[in-house]
Write an enzyme that holds these catalytic residues in place. Structure first.
Site, mmCIF file in Angstrom:
data_model
loop_
_atom_site.group_PDB
_atom_site.id
_atom_site.type_symbol
_atom_site.label_atom_id
_atom_site.label_comp_id
_atom_site.label_asym_id
_atom_site.label_seq_id
_atom_site.Cartn_x
_atom_site.Cartn_y
_atom_site.Cartn_z
ATOM 1 N N ASP A 125 -1.372 59.496 -12.524
ATOM 2 C CA ASP A 125 -2.653 60.119 -12.877
ATOM 3 C C ASP A 125 -3.778 59.602 -11.993
ATOM 4 O OD1 ASP A 125 -4.415 61.726 -14.262
ATOM 5 O OD2 ASP A 125 -3.951 60.899 -16.232
ATOM 6 N N ASP A 169 -5.408 69.577 -18.588
ATOM 7 C CA ASP A 169 -5.469 68.875 -19.863
ATOM 8 C C ASP A 169 -5.715 69.828 -21.028
ATOM 9 O OD1 ASP A 169 -4.934 66.385 -18.876
ATOM 10 O OD2 ASP A 169 -7.023 65.732 -18.782
#
Length: 741
Positions: free
Chosen positions: A481, A551
């Site tokens: 990430d 997301d």
């Protein structure tokens, strides 16, 4: 595919199965001029005439008094700045006196089988059997500069991959102020074009935007140190009126993961200049004698079959000639990620309770997300301290992973290797490892700084920690990430003259770390992520076969996100999961069936606490997992067709299709976004089937039940459509499986 050179006319033909890219050398200085890109042309002696070198403004050898008029109208292969072409340049070099002027002449060329790799950069690849490459060797003798222009083509794909290599062959340091990867000059006065790009923000990435190309410059760009949520480094020029199935489209994708600019310029003569490369706003490079600089690769793809033809070309290219992972052609494990289930509040027993219930319903992998390391109980500490928090995980990772494996599940883990928290052991030891401008407090985002991974010692330290963790247990998946952009661009290890190199060196450092990771752990399934989809680009696909798409896991929001992503990137690369309702990003309630069908158009998994679900929803998981395994090869390898877009039809419905390579089966997904009163059925056009065959249509139910819709000829399905009962209610959906009979 074929590349050839006509010595008499000094012309080059770079041809794919259905397209041609043509170059001619003009004037006594051998300027590389662009003739045509699109449908294949005929005789070689036509090419110089198309270059328009025999009409005003004449070449400098014929009319020196109007040299600037020539330079500003000529169709260049790689335009240079400072000498009289006043359009956007691809190359800008400053000499030792700070002056900018470059003029390239082609001195020789090579035609090779295969395709060379790009040192330190991701790029398409291929063998001597399925690739060919043209290299034009250009030079500026005054600067002592050599520039090689590379053009590669691929068997069965209408794409041209391009990059440039710049060498200082003189005895003084040169400063590169701009080095773009590609320029396409098109004299298409017969057509008007639209500029198509992918725009958005966090949780609404890659929405398709289409605007008429106007005089002046239209561009998308990033200075955030990554591709960004806001713009993607893809753009296309589509002739006015081109749609999903017809019309000419020129797609352009940059194989790079940092600051970029992609721009189309319509000039005074109604000619177009289409360029892409590293964004010069935050870039400069000191090129010492004997050194070279390699630009990232860019790919042009031509389609005369509309946007679907362009998408299918990019999908095929990325799957066959970019992604290298051992997982590329394999069904990915159905995973469950604990992030939306627990956030930071978990321990070994909570994770094992999720794993036990997941195993009962066919889920194949547990992924432990943020919060397992250092003193990480919120997002305000511990990045850079990659050691297990045994208060949460007593016995460490080995105990947890062994227990998960005993349940029959694989295990995956989350890292954010490029970041450092001010509240961390690493920052207290090495505050200078954070990117920062001397004397100025760097700005925080998500209460974290960015590590200066342009520095070898920083990369080595972080990678050693990651490697130790991965070797400590049977970890088979990593989610990499990156949750904030770069700012306050300063490195303690770069001189004043090199300060402009930081952003690019950062990207090169990240690439090196990921290359080490997949080399040391070749069986690892790597998924990239950047606050969701902030670094979804072709460069990252070179290292990971899949990227977390967004997301935002709401199925209705995902329709536009996945439509835009699939315009360029294959469905097999799109991380897509089912989450709970009301959705945590937007609060919407969506049927579990629809959430499953939308996530099926991606890598497929779950982002929820399965231990708190109803028995009814758990039964749906059983059916969804079984459906995924039945359809995964078709989803991963099938030709993608966009049938309808809720973005284009005022939010009515969305539909897409996948067709197997042999055209024996297809999968059609329809989502009714907003229902309308007093409408009871819909005809859905089914594309890409074998016109000589008929197909049985079967509706797939979310509980594994099916409904036979009869046998239909391919001609009827494409000419009139498949008649379906309209799903009743907003956000309802249907999945239709067609098989040849």
């Amino acid at each position: 595919m074929n590349i050839s050179y006509d010595k008499e006319h000094k012309t080059f033909s770079v041809e794919t199965e259905n397209s041609g890219y043509y170059i001619a050398l003009a004037d006594g200085e051998n300027f590389a001029g662009h003739v045509h890109y699109g449908k294949k042309l005929g005789r070689q002696d036509d090419l110089l005439q198309l270059l328009k070198v025999n009409e005003y403004p004449f070449t400098p050898s014929k009319l020196k008094r109007e040299k600037l008029s020539f330079l500003d109208a000529f169709q260049w292969e790689y335009p240079c700045g400072g000498t009289g072409d006043f359009r956007e340049s691809a190359l800008d070099i400053r000499n030792g006196q700070g002056q900018s002027a470059v003029s390239l002449s082609v001195r020789s060329h090579e035609i090779r089988q295969g395709k060379p790799a790009l040192e330190g950069l991701p790029a398409t690849w291929g063998s001597d059997r399925d690739c060919m490459t043209l290299i034009l060797h250009g030079a500026d003798g005054i600067l002592g500069l050599e520039v090689d222009l590379f053009y590669s083509v691929f068997d069965g794909i209408d794409a041209v991959a391009r990059h440039a290599e710049i060498r200082n062959c003189g005895n003084k340091t040169l400063e590169i102020r701009k080095a773009l990867s590609l320029c396409l000059d098109m004299d298409r006065q017969d057509k008007q074009f639209d500029f198509i790009s992918l725009q958005g923000s966090w949780a609404r990435e890659r929405h398709i935007e289409r605007v008429p190309l106007h005089h002046g410059k239209t561009n998308v760009s990033s200075t955030r140190g990554e591709t960004s949520h806001q713009q993607n480094n893809f753009a296309a020029l589509a002739e006015r009126g081109a749609d999903w199935d017809k019309g000419e489209v020129y797609g352009l994708s940059l194989v790079y993961s940092g600051n970029f600019i992609t721009q189309a310029e319509l000039n005074q003569f109604d000619a177009i200049r289409f360029v892409t490369g590293i964004n010069p706003e935050t870039f400069s490079w000191q090129l010492a004698p004997g050194e070279r600089f390699v630009t990232p690769e860019a790919v042009l793809l031509y389609s005369d079959r509309g946007l679907n033809g362009m998408s299918q070309g990019f999908h095929k290219l990325w799957r066959k000639h970019l992604i290298r992972s051992s997982w590329r052609d394999r069904s990915r494990p159905v995973l469950i990620n604990n992030w939306e289930a627990t956030f930071f509040d978990f321990d070994t027993e909570k994770l094992l309770s999720i794993a036990r219930e997941a195993a009962r319903h066919g889920i194949e992998m547990l992924v432990m997300d943020d919060g397992w390391f250092g003193q990480r109980n919120s997002d305000n500490s511990s990045l850079g301290d990659w050691f297990v928090n045994e208060r949460k995980l007593p016995g460490g990772l080995a105990r947890l992973v062994d227990e998960v494996n005993r349940l029959g599940l694989k295990f995956g883990i989350w890292f954010e290797p490029e970041m450092i928290s001010p509240d961390s052991e690493l920052y207290r030891q090495h505050p200078d490892w954070a990117i920062q401008v001397a004397g100025r407090e760097p700005g925080q985002a998500r209460q974290q700084y960015v590590l200066d991974i342009s520095r070898r010692e920083v990369r080595d330290c972080i990678y050693a920690q990651i490697k130790q963790v991965l070797e400590s247990a049977n970890i088979e998946y990593v989610k990499w990430d990156m949750n904030r952009p770069l700012s306050d661009l300063g490195s303690a290890c770069l001189s004043r003259e090199q300060a402009g190199e930081l952003s690019h060196r950062y990207v090169l450092g990240m690439y090196e770390m990921q290359e080490r990771l997949i080399t040391d752990f070749p069986k690892l399934l790597l998924e990239n992520c950047s606050g969701g989809g902030g670094r979804f680009d072709a460069g990252m696909l070179y290292y990971s076969p899949q990227i977390w798409c967004s997301d935002d896991t709401d199925a209705i929001e995902r329709l536009a996100i996945q439509e835009g992503t699939a315009l360029v990137y294959p469905l097999s690369s799109m991380g897509a999961h089912i989450s709970v309702c009301p959705n945590q990003a937007c609060g919407r309630m969506t049927p579990f069936r629809t959430r499953g069908f939308v996530a099926l158009a991606g890598t497929f998994g779950y982002e929820l606490d399965i231990t708190g679900m109803s028995d009814e929803d758990k039964a749906l998981i059983d059916a969804q997992v079984a459906l995924y395994h039945r359809c995964s090869q078709l989803i991963r390898e099938g030709d993608y067709y966009r049938i309808a877009s809720a973005r284009e039809n005022a939010g009515d419905y969305d539909a897409w299709e996948l067709v197997s390579g042999d055209k024996t089966e297809a999968l059609v997904t329809l989502v009714q976004v907003l229902n309308r009163p007093n409408r009871h059925s819909r005809k859905v056009i089914v594309k890409g089937l074998d016109p000589a065959r008929s197909y049985r249509a079967v509706a797939e139910d979310s509980l594994g039940k099916t409904q036979d819709l009869g046998i239909w000829s391919a001609l009827t399905l494409e000419g009139a459509g498949l008649l379906l009962s309209r799903p009743w209610g907003d956000f309802q959906s249907q999945l239709i499986h067609l098989t040849a009979v």
